[in-house]
Write a protein that holds these residues in place. Structure first.
Motif, PDB file in Angstrom:
ATOM      1  N   SER A   1     -15.841  -8.990  10.137  1.00  0.00           N
ATOM      2  CA  SER A   1     -14.957  -7.828  10.138  1.00  0.00           C
ATOM      3  C   SER A   1     -15.372  -6.840   9.057  1.00  0.00           C
ATOM      4  O   SER A   1     -16.125  -7.172   8.139  1.00  0.00           O
ATOM      5  N   VAL A   2     -14.856  -5.621   9.180  1.00  0.00           N
ATOM      6  CA  VAL A   2     -15.141  -4.584   8.190  1.00  0.00           C
ATOM      7  C   VAL A   2     -14.622  -5.005   6.814  1.00  0.00           C
ATOM      8  O   VAL A   2     -15.286  -4.804   5.794  1.00  0.00           O
ATOM      9  N   ASP A   3     -13.442  -5.606   6.792  1.00  0.00           N
ATOM     10  CA  ASP A   3     -12.867  -6.057   5.518  1.00  0.00           C
ATOM     11  C   ASP A   3     -13.742  -7.114   4.858  1.00  0.00           C
ATOM     12  O   ASP A   3     -13.923  -7.114   3.635  1.00  0.00           O
ATOM     13  N   GLU A   4     -14.291  -8.034   5.670  1.00  0.00           N
ATOM     14  CA  GLU A   4     -15.158  -9.082   5.123  1.00  0.00           C
ATOM     15  C   GLU A   4     -16.443  -8.482   4.563  1.00  0.00           C
ATOM     16  O   GLU A   4     -16.934  -8.902   3.509  1.00  0.00           O
ATOM     17  N   LEU A   5     -16.981  -7.478   5.273  1.00  0.00           N
ATOM     18  CA  LEU A   5     -18.204  -6.834   4.808  1.00  0.00           C
ATOM     19  C   LEU A   5     -17.955  -6.070   3.509  1.00  0.00           C
ATOM     20  O   LEU A   5     -18.753  -6.146   2.565  1.00  0.00           O
ATOM     21  N   GLU A   6     -16.836  -5.363   3.460  1.00  0.00           N
ATOM     22  CA  GLU A   6     -16.490  -4.637   2.236  1.00  0.00           C
ATOM     23  C   GLU A   6     -16.325  -5.606   1.062  1.00  0.00           C
ATOM     24  O   GLU A   6     -16.821  -5.353  -0.048  1.00  0.00           O
ATOM     25  N   LYS A   7     -15.666  -6.726   1.313  1.00  0.00           N
ATOM     26  CA  LYS A   7     -15.475  -7.731   0.272  1.00  0.00           C
ATOM     27  C   LYS A   7     -16.818  -8.270  -0.202  1.00  0.00           C
ATOM     28  O   LYS A   7     -17.053  -8.426  -1.415  1.00  0.00           O
ATOM     29  N   ALA A   8     -17.713  -8.538   0.739  1.00  0.00           N
ATOM     30  CA  ALA A   8     -19.031  -9.063   0.398  1.00  0.00           C
ATOM     31  C   ALA A   8     -19.800  -8.082  -0.480  1.00  0.00           C
ATOM     32  O   ALA A   8     -20.470  -8.483  -1.446  1.00  0.00           O
ATOM     33  N   ILE A   9     -19.726  -6.810  -0.163  1.00  0.00           N
ATOM     34  CA  ILE A   9     -20.415  -5.788  -0.953  1.00  0.00           C
ATOM     35  C   ILE A   9     -19.913  -5.788  -2.391  1.00  0.00           C
ATOM     36  O   ILE A   9     -20.696  -5.759  -3.346  1.00  0.00           O
ATOM     37  N   HIS A  10     -18.599  -5.866  -2.563  1.00  0.00           N
ATOM     38  CA  HIS A  10     -18.024  -5.873  -3.910  1.00  0.00           C
ATOM     39  C   HIS A  10     -18.388  -7.154  -4.666  1.00  0.00           C
ATOM     40  O   HIS A  10     -18.699  -7.108  -5.865  1.00  0.00           O
ATOM     41  N   VAL A  11     -18.357  -8.288  -3.964  1.00  0.00           N
ATOM     42  CA  VAL A  11     -18.685  -9.566  -4.602  1.00  0.00           C
ATOM     43  C   VAL A  11     -20.137  -9.573  -5.076  1.00  0.00           C
ATOM     44  O   VAL A  11     -20.447  -9.943  -6.219  1.00  0.00           O
ATOM     45  N   VAL A  12     -21.035  -9.148  -4.205  1.00  0.00           N
ATOM     46  CA  VAL A  12     -22.461  -9.136  -4.536  1.00  0.00           C
ATOM     47  C   VAL A  12     -22.752  -8.114  -5.640  1.00  0.00           C
ATOM     48  O   VAL A  12     -23.538  -8.369  -6.555  1.00  0.00           O
ATOM     49  N   TYR A  13     -22.119  -6.959  -5.561  1.00  0.00           N
ATOM     50  CA  TYR A  13     -22.302  -5.918  -6.582  1.00  0.00           C
ATOM     51  C   TYR A  13     -21.884  -6.425  -7.962  1.00  0.00           C
ATOM     52  O   TYR A  13     -22.475  -6.061  -8.982  1.00  0.00           O
ATOM     53  N   SER A  14     -20.889  -7.292  -7.977  1.00  0.00           N
ATOM     54  CA  SER A  14     -20.379  -7.847  -9.236  1.00  0.00           C
ATOM     55  C   SER A  14     -21.188  -9.033  -9.732  1.00  0.00           C
ATOM     56  O   SER A  14     -20.852  -9.643 -10.744  1.00  0.00           O
ATOM     57  N   GLY A  15     -22.238  -9.382  -8.981  1.00  0.00           N
ATOM     58  CA  GLY A  15     -23.103 -10.473  -9.421  1.00  0.00           C
ATOM     59  C   GLY A  15     -22.864 -11.793  -8.713  1.00  0.00           C
ATOM     60  O   GLY A  15     -23.501 -12.797  -9.037  1.00  0.00           O
ATOM     61  N   GLY A  16     -21.948 -11.804  -7.739  1.00  0.00           N
ATOM     62  CA  GLY A  16     -21.660 -13.022  -7.003  1.00  0.00           C
ATOM     63  C   GLY A  16     -22.529 -13.158  -5.764  1.00  0.00           C
ATOM     64  O   GLY A  16     -23.457 -12.385  -5.542  1.00  0.00           O
ATOM     65  N   ALA A  17     -22.224 -14.172  -4.960  1.00  0.00           N
ATOM     66  CA  ALA A  17     -22.956 -14.415  -3.716  1.00  0.00           C
ATOM     67  C   ALA A  17     -21.950 -14.606  -2.587  1.00  0.00           C
ATOM     68  O   ALA A  17     -20.835 -15.072  -2.802  1.00  0.00           O
ATOM     69  N   MET A  18     -22.348 -14.227  -1.374  1.00  0.00           N
ATOM     70  CA  MET A  18     -21.451 -14.333  -0.229  1.00  0.00           C
ATOM     71  C   MET A  18     -22.237 -14.814   0.984  1.00  0.00           C
ATOM     72  O   MET A  18     -23.220 -14.190   1.388  1.00  0.00           O
ATOM     73  N   ILE A  19     -21.822 -15.954   1.540  1.00  0.00           N
ATOM     74  CA  ILE A  19     -22.477 -16.512   2.720  1.00  0.00           C
ATOM     75  C   ILE A  19     -21.409 -16.899   3.729  1.00  0.00           C
ATOM     76  O   ILE A  19     -20.396 -17.511   3.367  1.00  0.00           O
ATOM     77  N   ASN A  20     -21.631 -16.549   5.002  1.00  0.00           N
ATOM     78  CA  ASN A  20     -20.707 -16.958   6.063  1.00  0.00           C
ATOM     79  C   ASN A  20     -20.506 -18.472   6.049  1.00  0.00           C
ATOM     80  O   ASN A  20     -21.466 -19.216   5.856  1.00  0.00           O
ATOM     81  N   PRO A  21     -19.281 -18.952   6.250  1.00  0.00           N
ATOM     82  CA  PRO A  21     -19.037 -20.392   6.265  1.00  0.00           C
ATOM     83  C   PRO A  21     -19.929 -21.135   7.252  1.00  0.00           C
ATOM     84  O   PRO A  21     -20.414 -22.234   6.965  1.00  0.00           O
ATOM     85  N   GLU A  22     -20.157 -20.533   8.432  1.00  0.00           N
ATOM     86  CA  GLU A  22     -20.992 -21.190   9.436  1.00  0.00           C
ATOM     87  C   GLU A  22     -22.414 -21.393   8.913  1.00  0.00           C
ATOM     88  O   GLU A  22     -23.072 -22.396   9.174  1.00  0.00           O
ATOM     89  N   ILE A  23     -22.903 -20.403   8.177  1.00  0.00           N
ATOM     90  CA  ILE A  23     -24.253 -20.476   7.645  1.00  0.00           C
ATOM     91  C   ILE A  23     -24.302 -21.379   6.424  1.00  0.00           C
ATOM     92  O   ILE A  23     -25.256 -22.120   6.211  1.00  0.00           O
ATOM     93  N   ALA A  24     -23.247 -21.336   5.606  1.00  0.00           N
ATOM     94  CA  ALA A  24     -23.214 -22.138   4.383  1.00  0.00           C
ATOM     95  C   ALA A  24     -23.397 -23.620   4.682  1.00  0.00           C
ATOM     96  O   ALA A  24     -24.090 -24.340   3.951  1.00  0.00           O
ATOM     97  N   SER A  25     -22.788 -24.088   5.769  1.00  0.00           N
ATOM     98  CA  SER A  25     -22.919 -25.501   6.117  1.00  0.00           C
ATOM     99  C   SER A  25     -24.366 -25.850   6.444  1.00  0.00           C
ATOM    100  O   SER A  25     -24.851 -26.934   6.117  1.00  0.00           O
TER     101      SER A  25
END
Length: 221
Positions: free
Chosen positions: A107-131
């Motif tokens: 979703s757009v909200d998930e993408l926006e959240k990912a951008i902010h998380v990564v910009y702040s130095g974090g990492a974001m991976i889809n749960p399906e991919i993380a497994s």
């Protein structure tokens, strides 16, 4: 303001993401390009904070581009966006420094959240991919493919075989490798069989894991 560059070979996706993200107050889309070479050309002139990177692009794919960008501009964050949840792509992109790996259906909200998380130095991976990442790392922890391959056998690999090994490590099919290198599918299949016999691996999955684990293409030359 977070400056975002969109890299995708489909113009419709580039335009759609640009419009959607352009509505967000803290995000500015600074450009859209169609392949990895255009990414490098763009960031030589203007450096974004984050690149939304498609995996399968012509000329230079997202995995190779991620490797080059992070080597030259480690401060630039990369979020891989793909319709393919292929574990070999996952590991290659993360190995070369991607901070996020998301399926395009988010979703757009998930993408926006990912951008902010990564910009702040974090990492974001889809749960399906993380497994899949966990499973792959677990398998690699239990097997040391570098030890299994004798140095003299590695030295027998020729230039064409190194090119094919690299493409296998990127998760490409025989047809994709054939199109990329300019061979027939049958010839690629024969090359892979020969490579496996030379270095003593069981199948292309082991070959792909060995390539991404050891950076096998770096041994060339």
């Amino acid at each position: 303001m977070i400056k975002v560059l969109i890299a995708d070979d489909q113009e419709l996706i580039r335009q759609s993401l640009s419009i959607i993200l352009g509505l967000k107050e803290e995000i500015s889309v600074v450009g859209g390009v169609g392949d990895g070479t255009e990414v490098l050309e763009f960031i030589a002139k203007e450096k974004p904070d984050i690149i939304l990177m498609d995996i399968r692009m012509p000329t230079m794919d997202g995995v190779e581009c991620t490797k080059i960008v992070k080597g030259k501009y480690p401060e630039i964050k990369i979020i891989v966006l793909t319709t393919f949840d292929d574990d070999k792509y996952v590991f290659s992109a993360l190995k070369y420094g991607a901070s996020g790996y998301l399926l395009k259906g988010i979703s757009v909200d998930e993408l926006e959240k990912a951008i902010h998380v990564v910009y702040s130095g974090g990492a974001m991976i889809n749960p399906e991919i993380a497994s899949k990442v966990v499973e792959l790392f677990s398998e690699m922890a239990q097997q040391n493919y570098d030890v299994m391959i004798e140095a003299e056998n590695v030295e027998k690999i020729n230039d064409m075989e190194w090119d094919i090994i690299k493409d296998v490590g990127h998760g490409m099919s025989n047809k994709e490798i054939a199109d990329h290198i300019g061979l027939t599918e049958g010839t690629v299949r024969n090359y892979i069989s020969t490579i496996l016999k030379k270095i003593g691996l069981r199948d292309r999955t082991q070959l792909a894991i060995w390539e991404v684990q050891s950076g096998a293409q770096k041994r060339r030359g």
